[in-house]
Design a protein around this motif. Structure first.
Motif, PDB file in Angstrom:
ATOM      1  N   CYS A  54       0.837  -1.059  -0.343  1.00 31.84           N
ATOM      2  CA  CYS A  54      -0.088   0.262   0.049  1.00 31.84           C
ATOM      3  C   CYS A  54       1.294   1.080  -0.177  1.00 31.84           C
ATOM      4  O   CYS A  54       2.214   1.341  -0.052  1.00 31.84           O
ATOM      5  N   ASP A  55       0.677   2.542   0.193  1.00 30.80           N
ATOM      6  CA  ASP A  55       1.348   3.835   0.441  1.00 30.80           C
ATOM      7  C   ASP A  55       2.307   3.755   0.959  1.00 30.80           C
ATOM      8  O   ASP A  55       3.154   3.870   1.031  1.00 30.80           O
ATOM      9  N   VAL A  56       1.664   3.580   2.394  1.00 28.41           N
ATOM     10  CA  VAL A  56       2.486   3.415   3.598  1.00 28.41           C
ATOM     11  C   VAL A  56       2.467   2.557   4.549  1.00 28.41           C
ATOM     12  O   VAL A  56       1.415   2.141   5.465  1.00 28.41           O
ATOM     13  N   PRO A  57       3.134   1.582   3.773  1.00 24.82           N
ATOM     14  CA  PRO A  57       2.933  -0.303   4.034  1.00 24.82           C
ATOM     15  C   PRO A  57       3.579   0.565   6.073  1.00 24.82           C
ATOM     16  O   PRO A  57       4.870   0.685   6.053  1.00 24.82           O
ATOM     17  N   GLY A  58       2.685  -0.803   7.001  1.00 28.89           N
ATOM     18  CA  GLY A  58       3.778  -0.410   8.064  1.00 28.89           C
ATOM     19  C   GLY A  58       2.309  -1.222   9.179  1.00 28.89           C
ATOM     20  O   GLY A  58       1.553  -1.711   9.041  1.00 28.89           O
ATOM     21  N   ILE A  59       2.889  -0.557  10.321  1.00 24.07           N
ATOM     22  CA  ILE A  59       1.699  -1.823  11.164  1.00 24.07           C
ATOM     23  C   ILE A  59       0.795  -0.344  12.088  1.00 24.07           C
ATOM     24  O   ILE A  59       0.983   1.481  12.026  1.00 24.07           O
ATOM     25  N   VAL A  60      -0.360  -0.849  12.143  1.00 28.04           N
ATOM     26  CA  VAL A  60      -1.373   0.025  12.461  1.00 28.04           C
ATOM     27  C   VAL A  60      -2.321  -0.280  13.635  1.00 28.04           C
ATOM     28  O   VAL A  60      -3.440   0.169  13.990  1.00 28.04           O
ATOM     29  N   GLY A  61      -2.240  -1.775  13.809  1.00 32.24           N
ATOM     30  CA  GLY A  61      -3.108  -1.567  14.886  1.00 32.24           C
ATOM     31  C   GLY A  61      -2.425  -3.244  15.549  1.00 32.24           C
ATOM     32  O   GLY A  61      -1.140  -4.076  15.193  1.00 32.24           O
ATOM     33  N   LEU A  62      -3.420  -3.772  17.060  1.00 27.34           N
ATOM     34  CA  LEU A  62      -3.175  -4.768  17.724  1.00 27.34           C
ATOM     35  C   LEU A  62      -3.543  -5.840  17.438  1.00 27.34           C
ATOM     36  O   LEU A  62      -4.900  -5.800  17.144  1.00 27.34           O
ATOM     37  N   MET A  63      -3.868  -7.076  17.285  1.00 31.10           N
ATOM     38  CA  MET A  63      -4.552  -8.547  17.368  1.00 31.10           C
ATOM     39  C   MET A  63      -3.864  -9.281  18.256  1.00 31.10           C
ATOM     40  O   MET A  63      -3.218  -9.754  18.649  1.00 31.10           O
ATOM     41  N   ARG A  64      -4.515  -9.773  18.997  1.00 32.55           N
ATOM     42  CA  ARG A  64      -4.508 -11.459  19.705  1.00 32.55           C
ATOM     43  C   ARG A  64      -5.072 -12.720  18.787  1.00 32.55           C
ATOM     44  O   ARG A  64      -5.901 -12.766  17.822  1.00 32.55           O
ATOM     45  N   ILE A  65      -4.743 -13.632  18.834  1.00 29.55           N
ATOM     46  CA  ILE A  65      -4.867 -14.843  18.454  1.00 29.55           C
ATOM     47  C   ILE A  65      -5.525 -15.220  19.025  1.00 29.55           C
ATOM     48  O   ILE A  65      -4.992 -15.798  20.111  1.00 29.55           O
ATOM     49  N   ALA A  66      -6.547 -16.256  18.856  1.00 27.47           N
ATOM     50  CA  ALA A  66      -8.483 -15.674  19.518  1.00 27.47           C
ATOM     51  C   ALA A  66      -8.449 -17.550  19.660  1.00 27.47           C
ATOM     52  O   ALA A  66      -8.428 -18.146  19.977  1.00 27.47           O
ATOM     53  N   LYS A  67      -7.156 -18.379  18.556  1.00 28.08           N
ATOM     54  CA  LYS A  67      -6.996 -19.806  18.245  1.00 28.08           C
ATOM     55  C   LYS A  67      -6.385 -20.173  17.620  1.00 28.08           C
ATOM     56  O   LYS A  67      -5.683 -19.620  16.280  1.00 28.08           O
ATOM     57  N   GLY A  68      -5.316 -20.600  18.219  1.00 24.97           N
ATOM     58  CA  GLY A  68      -4.331 -21.215  17.796  1.00 24.97           C
ATOM     59  C   GLY A  68      -4.535 -22.486  16.578  1.00 24.97           C
ATOM     60  O   GLY A  68      -5.259 -22.537  15.978  1.00 24.97           O
ATOM     61  N   GLY A  69      -2.965 -22.554  15.561  1.00 21.82           N
ATOM     62  CA  GLY A  69      -2.996 -22.994  14.553  1.00 21.82           C
ATOM     63  C   GLY A  69      -4.327 -24.099  14.488  1.00 21.82           C
ATOM     64  O   GLY A  69      -3.732 -25.356  15.369  1.00 21.82           O
ATOM     65  N   TYR A  70      -4.382 -24.792  13.454  1.00 20.04           N
ATOM     66  CA  TYR A  70      -5.527 -25.361  12.772  1.00 20.04           C
ATOM     67  C   TYR A  70      -5.734 -25.994  10.741  1.00 20.04           C
ATOM     68  O   TYR A  70      -5.338 -24.362  10.263  1.00 20.04           O
ATOM     69  N   ALA A  71      -5.957 -26.547  10.880  1.00 22.88           N
ATOM     70  CA  ALA A  71      -6.051 -27.161   8.894  1.00 22.88           C
ATOM     71  C   ALA A  71      -6.834 -25.917   9.053  1.00 22.88           C
ATOM     72  O   ALA A  71      -7.994 -25.274   8.873  1.00 22.88           O
ATOM     73  N   ASP A  72      -6.185 -24.663   7.619  1.00 29.03           N
ATOM     74  CA  ASP A  72      -6.620 -23.359   7.018  1.00 29.03           C
ATOM     75  C   ASP A  72      -7.867 -24.925   6.179  1.00 29.03           C
ATOM     76  O   ASP A  72      -7.539 -25.436   5.018  1.00 29.03           O
ATOM     77  N   PRO A  73      -9.309 -24.129   5.968  1.00 26.71           N
ATOM     78  CA  PRO A  73     -10.375 -24.459   5.213  1.00 26.71           C
ATOM     79  C   PRO A  73     -10.257 -24.701   4.410  1.00 26.71           C
ATOM     80  O   PRO A  73     -10.964 -25.282   3.027  1.00 26.71           O
ATOM     81  N   THR A  74      -9.948 -23.423   3.846  1.00 24.56           N
ATOM     82  CA  THR A  74      -9.951 -22.756   2.612  1.00 24.56           C
ATOM     83  C   THR A  74      -9.116 -23.762   0.998  1.00 24.56           C
ATOM     84  O   THR A  74      -9.183 -23.930  -0.166  1.00 24.56           O
ATOM     85  N   GLN A  75      -8.219 -23.987   1.997  1.00 13.99           N
ATOM     86  CA  GLN A  75      -7.081 -25.598   0.812  1.00 13.99           C
ATOM     87  C   GLN A  75      -7.345 -27.485   0.538  1.00 13.99           C
ATOM     88  O   GLN A  75      -7.161 -27.985  -0.830  1.00 13.99           O
ATOM     89  N   PHE A  76      -9.192 -27.216   0.998  1.00  7.68           N
ATOM     90  CA  PHE A  76      -9.688 -28.167   1.408  1.00  7.68           C
ATOM     91  C   PHE A  76     -10.826 -28.068   0.060  1.00  7.68           C
ATOM     92  O   PHE A  76     -11.661 -28.136  -0.570  1.00  7.68           O
ATOM     93  N   ASP A  77     -11.837 -26.524  -0.390  1.00  7.36           N
ATOM     94  CA  ASP A  77     -12.193 -25.617  -0.847  1.00  7.36           C
ATOM     95  C   ASP A  77     -11.752 -25.611  -2.653  1.00  7.36           C
ATOM     96  O   ASP A  77     -11.702 -24.432  -3.071  1.00  7.36           O
ATOM     97  N   PRO A  78     -12.503 -26.251  -3.993  1.00  2.00           N
ATOM     98  CA  PRO A  78     -12.331 -26.206  -4.626  1.00  2.00           C
ATOM     99  C   PRO A  78     -12.198 -24.875  -5.429  1.00  2.00           C
ATOM    100  O   PRO A  78     -11.637 -24.509  -6.742  1.00  2.00           O
ATOM    101  N   GLU A  79     -13.420 -24.573  -4.659  1.00  2.00           N
ATOM    102  CA  GLU A  79     -14.037 -23.451  -5.528  1.00  2.00           C
ATOM    103  C   GLU A  79     -13.021 -21.477  -5.034  1.00  2.00           C
ATOM    104  O   GLU A  79     -13.519 -20.616  -5.435  1.00  2.00           O
ATOM    105  N   HIS A  80     -12.168 -22.067  -3.905  1.00  2.00           N
ATOM    106  CA  HIS A  80     -11.522 -20.639  -3.549  1.00  2.00           C
ATOM    107  C   HIS A  80     -10.041 -20.615  -4.255  1.00  2.00           C
ATOM    108  O   HIS A  80      -9.582 -21.998  -4.893  1.00  2.00           O
ATOM    109  N   LYS A  81      -9.759 -19.186  -3.647  1.00  3.22           N
ATOM    110  CA  LYS A  81      -8.711 -19.459  -4.462  1.00  3.22           C
ATOM    111  C   LYS A  81      -7.577 -19.759  -3.906  1.00  3.22           C
ATOM    112  O   LYS A  81      -6.054 -19.772  -4.135  1.00  3.22           O
ATOM    113  N   TYR A  82      -7.524 -20.544  -2.709  1.00  5.04           N
ATOM    114  CA  TYR A  82      -5.847 -20.925  -1.920  1.00  5.04           C
ATOM    115  C   TYR A  82      -6.868 -22.511  -1.464  1.00  5.04           C
ATOM    116  O   TYR A  82      -5.558 -22.943  -0.820  1.00  5.04           O
ATOM    117  N   PHE A  83      -7.477 -23.291  -3.136  1.00  2.99           N
ATOM    118  CA  PHE A  83      -7.499 -24.682  -3.319  1.00  2.99           C
ATOM    119  C   PHE A  83      -6.397 -25.526  -3.289  1.00  2.99           C
ATOM    120  O   PHE A  83      -5.374 -24.789  -3.850  1.00  2.99           O
TER     121      PHE A  83
END
Length: 152
Positions: A54-83
């Motif tokens: 973007c025009d000014v790349p950088g840190i804009v805020g904070l977030m917390r991990i609400a749920k640790g790592g799990y299988a990304d469901p988009t990898q299984f969806d043939p209609e999704h760009k991340y399939f």
């Protein structure tokens, strides 16, 4: 608790999108090193939200991990760009985490400014050639960057 920096393009998924959703899946990571970092994330870890490409790349805020790592469901969806046709439910290749909005800063702590700080010389983000979408941040680096983000 661990600390992270996670990048996203604001036009695709920016901090304002996360504000609207409150909690969202951080998906679409298709780099093995970044995926391994996602697998290390635990509920309660903190992360900087970084706007990239973007025009000014950088840190804009904070977030917390609400749920640790799990299988990304988009990898299984043939209609999704991340399939990923080579990924299976028995042996998923890709990982996601849920992130929760914590705070949006008044301004952006820019990449240009981050690169000027000797305390951050070892931060992967400021090293030449680094293109990872997420990375660990040491506690000291976290304190330095958070202090700069919170200044008036």
């Amino acid at each position: 608790m661990a600390y992270w920096l996670m990048k996203s393009e604001p036009s695709v998924f920016g901090i304002d999108h996360l504000i609207g959703r409150k909690v969202a899946l951080w998906d679409g990571v298709r780099n093995y090193q970044a995926r391994n970092f996602l697998r290390q994330m635990q509920k309660g870890d903190m992360a900087f939200f970084y706007h990239s490409n973007c025009d000014v790349p950088g840190i804009v805020g904070l977030m917390r991990i609400a749920k640790g790592g799990y299988a990304d469901p988009t990898q299984f969806d043939p209609e999704h760009k991340y399939f990923d046709p080579k990924s299976t439910a028995d042996n998923p290749r890709w990982t996601g985490v849920d992130v929760e909005f914590v705070e949006k800063f008044n301004g952006t702590l820019s990449l240009t400014e981050l690169k000027t700080l000797p305390e951050l010389a070892e931060l992967a983000l400021v090293r030449k050639g680094n293109r990872l979408s997420l990375m660990p941040v040491s506690e000291e680096q976290w304190r330095v960057m958070l202090g700069l983000c919170k200044r008036g």
